[in-house]
Design a protein around this motif. Structure first.
Motif, PDB file in Angstrom:
ATOM      1  N   SER A   1      -1.035  -6.977 106.014  1.00 39.61           N
ATOM      2  CA  SER A   1      -1.449  -7.482 107.318  1.00 39.61           C
ATOM      3  C   SER A   1      -2.206  -8.790 107.100  1.00 39.61           C
TER       4      SER A   1
ATOM      5  N   THR B   1      -6.071  -4.322 114.456  1.00 34.53           N
ATOM      6  CA  THR B   1      -4.685  -3.886 114.646  1.00 34.53           C
ATOM      7  C   THR B   1      -3.757  -5.046 114.324  1.00 34.53           C
ATOM      8  N   ASP B   2      -2.570  -4.700 113.844  1.00 35.90           N
ATOM      9  CA  ASP B   2      -1.544  -5.694 113.526  1.00 35.90           C
ATOM     10  C   ASP B   2      -0.187  -5.029 113.681  1.00 35.90           C
ATOM     11  N   LYS B   3       0.509  -5.362 114.738  1.00 35.91           N
ATOM     12  CA  LYS B   3       1.818  -4.764 115.002  1.00 35.91           C
ATOM     13  C   LYS B   3       2.925  -5.427 114.190  1.00 35.91           C
ATOM     14  N   GLU B   4       2.574  -6.435 113.388  1.00 35.82           N
ATOM     15  CA  GLU B   4       3.587  -7.157 112.620  1.00 35.82           C
ATOM     16  C   GLU B   4       3.295  -7.108 111.123  1.00 35.82           C
ATOM     17  N   THR B   5       2.797  -5.991 110.626  1.00 36.97           N
ATOM     18  CA  THR B   5       2.534  -5.833 109.204  1.00 36.97           C
ATOM     19  C   THR B   5       3.823  -6.024 108.408  1.00 36.97           C
TER      20      THR B   5
ATOM     21  N   ASP C   1      -0.343  -0.052 111.122  1.00 38.66           N
ATOM     22  CA  ASP C   1      -0.549  -1.093 112.127  1.00 38.66           C
ATOM     23  C   ASP C   1      -2.001  -1.127 112.592  1.00 38.66           C
ATOM     24  N   GLU C   2      -2.845  -0.357 111.904  1.00 40.64           N
ATOM     25  CA  GLU C   2      -4.282  -0.356 112.194  1.00 40.64           C
ATOM     26  C   GLU C   2      -5.048  -0.133 110.899  1.00 40.64           C
TER      27      GLU C   2
ATOM     28  N   SER D   1      -0.781   4.442 110.657  1.00 45.21           N
ATOM     29  CA  SER D   1       0.389   4.146 111.476  1.00 45.21           C
ATOM     30  C   SER D   1       0.193   4.884 112.790  1.00 45.21           C
TER      31      SER D   1
END
Length: 209
Positions: free
Chosen positions: A139, A123-127, A100-101, A167
């Motif tokens: 991502s 950052t991407d919390k929706e990978t 997520d990063e 992660s």
């Protein structure tokens, strides 16, 4: 949707981009890929994907860990519009990270060892994750301040590049030393950014990168 591969791609603009008294030749976009989504009436213009690992020349960059930038053009209320530039990070391997990063460390070996490397993070919390001929995690985000700074730094500097996929939920990460550093990223990012700025100008938009 699969990308359209071509050495020479022609992007036909809406007549609204041009003066009615003057005809202009359609722009010919070289060094990028174009994909039309007719359901959404949007044309995606993409940099060629850059493989971040060594691979056989017969293997597509889409089938390995890679990075890519792109944007879209569409009509709304009779006017031409452009999306912000987006950044894709795709990681492929035999095991999950659930990253997520993504952290980009740029600089020569000497600079990095001296603590003088440049670091940019997104950052991407929706990978997205999927299993297809191996495990892949992807991502796809709108460029924020750090992502824009990373792209601009790549365009201005040919240097080493180490990428860390993390992660943050379980403190697990994997690092890759990118062969040839930013050299190939420069090659493929540059035409995409140039076209983004050119099309923004032609459409009368204030969206220079």
């Amino acid at each position: 949707m699969k990308p359209i591969y071509s050495i020479l791609l022609t992007f036909m603009f809406s007549i609204s981009l041009y003066s009615q008294d003057k005809k202009e030749e359609p722009l010919r976009l070289k060094g990028v890929e174009m994909e039309n989504d007719y359901h959404e009436n949007i044309t995606w213009i993409k940099s060629k994907p850059v493989s971040l690992v060594s691979k056989d020349f017969l293997v597509s960059a889409y089938d390995v860990t890679h990075i890519q930038i792109y944007f879209g053009m569409y009509m709304k209320d009779g006017k031409q519009h452009m999306t912000p530039i987006r950044l894709i990070n795709k990681y492929r391997d035999s095991d999950w990270i659930f990253f997520d990063e993504v952290s980009y460390l740029l600089g020569s070996r000497k600079e990095v060892r001296a603590g003088q490397g440049k670091v940019f993070k997104i950052t991407d919390k929706e990978t997205n994750t999927e299993v297809s001929k191996g495990i892949s995690e992807k991502s796809d985000v709108v460029t924020n301040e750090d992502a824009i700074a990373f792209i601009k730094y790549v365009l201005a500097n040919e240097t080493g590049l180490n990428i860390r996929y993390t992660s943050t939920r379980n403190s697990k990460y994997v690092e890759l030393n990118v062969p040839d550093g930013t050299k190939k990223l420069q090659k493929h990012f540059k035409p995409l950014i140039e076209y983004y700025n050119l099309l923004s100008e032609k459409a009368g938009l204030n969206q220079r990168f």
